[in-house]
Design an enzyme around this catalytic site. Structure first.
Site, PDB file in Angstrom:
ATOM      1  N   ALA A 103     -16.697 -11.008 -10.812  1.00 40.81           N
ATOM      2  CA  ALA A 103     -15.915  -9.881 -11.313  1.00 40.81           C
ATOM      3  C   ALA A 103     -16.793  -8.647 -11.509  1.00 40.81           C
ATOM      4  CB  ALA A 103     -15.221 -10.256 -12.620  1.00 40.81           C
ATOM      5  N   GLY A 324     -11.330 -16.570 -11.636  1.00 40.35           N
ATOM      6  CA  GLY A 324     -10.916 -15.998 -12.915  1.00 40.35           C
ATOM      7  C   GLY A 324     -11.651 -14.713 -13.213  1.00 40.35           C
ATOM      8  N   GLU A 325     -11.697 -14.355 -14.495  1.00 38.53           N
ATOM      9  CA  GLU A 325     -12.426 -13.174 -14.969  1.00 38.53           C
ATOM     10  C   GLU A 325     -11.918 -11.877 -14.356  1.00 38.53           C
ATOM     11  OE1 GLU A 325     -16.687 -13.685 -14.860  1.00 38.53           O
ATOM     12  OE2 GLU A 325     -16.489 -15.854 -14.967  1.00 38.53           O
ATOM     13  N   GLY A 326     -10.664 -11.868 -13.892  1.00 35.35           N
ATOM     14  CA  GLY A 326     -10.123 -10.659 -13.294  1.00 35.35           C
ATOM     15  C   GLY A 326     -10.447 -10.503 -11.827  1.00 35.35           C
TER      16      GLY A 326
END
Length: 377
Positions: A103, A324-326
């Site tokens: 990210a 994940g994490e955007g």
């Protein structure tokens, strides 16, 4: 909520849909470009959505996006439901702060500032910058299969923290939020919320998570979601209590953030199963709120697919990204920016005057410098 009390029912009155009249104007402007219908695919729909969210035609380019990641550890991770060690989310946060996480790399290459909000990391707060930890509610969360993830007071604090972050971003001029989470055990909590709100069984929503767990870990995760589901069902009528029971501080803050962002008319791109689960809770609070959100990327998690289908949100991308994490939402951001640029800069045909033949293409007076530079090449 102006008197200081937190009444989630207020969001139903405070949240309005993006301007439908402006959206119609954007559709009409698109027709006047002369491009064949459907030539730009979903980019037309995105441009019209942004125009309605901004309340103006032509739409403004997305120039001040921000990636906001809520972080927390979940007690349920102690059951071995994640590929990562329980209490290990702070290492993921450190990688993001150091610029070495996926990210962080994508945000840096896209020129998007990255903000991390620690809600319940299982580490000493002195290990992280004060700006990251200032909203922290507690250290880790309760084990949702046997105990509440939060107390009622902690849940309200977390929800208000999410609202405060939404207000801070709106006040700073952020024009689009890329929303994500950094957690260990968060997808298990998300699975419980989605199963409870969709009225389905644990096995239907249990996925492999960001670390792609093996079969034994999947069975442990399925059992944890099943046990959490038994505890969630009796409190389905109270969304804040539901979040306290099985959600945890990070998911509770994300829900508050989503609702307050809709109040402040800030569009949000969702990422992954955690964001989708929180959005589903927020939809229960205010049915108009999903009109302010986009689904960035399909992760392959069954709970995410279930939640997005319930909200009629169709992901922009489907590349199987589970980091994940955007990350998935950041990958979708260039599409959103492209849609805004096309909606803003494509020239439209003026209406023919009496005695003229077909209308000639005439650039808008407010075309950007980028379009004029293209003309000159």
């Amino acid at each position: 909520m102006s008197d200081g009390s937190l009444n989630l029912d207020d969001f139903g009155d405070l949240i309005e849909r993006p301007d439908s009249g402006v959206r119609r104007d954007a559709e009409e402007r698109r027709v006047r470009t002369g491009l064949p219908a459907g030539a730009l695919g979903r980019l037309d729909e995105l441009g019209e959505w942004l125009a309605a969210a901004q309340g103006r035609v032509p739409v403004e380019p997305v120039s001040r996006p921000k990636a906001v990641l809520f972080a927390g550890d979940h007690g349920v991770a102690r059951l071995g439901v994640s590929a990562r060690p329980a209490g290990g989310a702070h290492a993921l946060v450190r990688a993001a702060l150091d610029g070495t996480s996926p990210a962080a790399v994508l945000a840096r290459r896209s020129g998007v500032p990255l903000r991390i909000v620690d809600m319940s990391l299982d580490c000493d707060p002195d290990e992280l910058p004060a700006e990251v930890t200032r909203h922290r509610v507690r250290r880790s969360g309760g084990r949702l299969d046997t105990e509440d993830a939060l107390t009622a007071e902690e849940a309200e604090r977390a929800f208000r923290a999410g609202m405060a972050v939404a207000d801070e971003e709106a006040d700073a001029g952020t024009d689009l939020v890329v929303l994500g989470d950094i957690s260990v055990g968060g997808t298990t909590a998300a699975g419980v919320l989605v199963a409870a709100l969709c009225g389905t069984d644990a096995s239907v929503v249990t996925g492999r998570g960001g670390g792609r767990i093996d079969d034994l870990a999947w069975m442990r995760k399925c059992a944890a979601i099943r046990d959490g589901l038994r505890r969630a069902r009796p409190v389905l009528g109270d969304q804040l209590r539901l979040l306290a029971t099985v959600g945890g501080a990070d998911l509770t803050a994300i829900t508050g953030f989503l609702l307050q962002s809709a109040v402040r008319r800030t569009p949000v791109v969702l990422d992954g199963v955690v964001g989708a689960a929180c959005a589903l809770v927020a939809q229960r609070v205010a049915f108009r709120a999903p009109d302010w959100w986009l689904a960035g990327s399909a992760s392959g998690e069954p709970a995410q697919a279930k939640a997005l289908d319930r909200m009629a949100l169709d992901p922009l991308l489907d590349h199987g990204v589970t980091a994940g994490e955007g990350t998935g939402a950041l990958l979708a951001l260039p599409l959103v920016r492209a849609a805004a640029a096309l909606a803003a800069e494509l020239p439209v045909r003026r209406e023919p005057e009496e005695g003229e033949g077909s209308a000639a293409a005439e650039p808008d007076a407010d075309r950007t410098g980028a379009a004029r530079m293209l003309d000159a090449t």
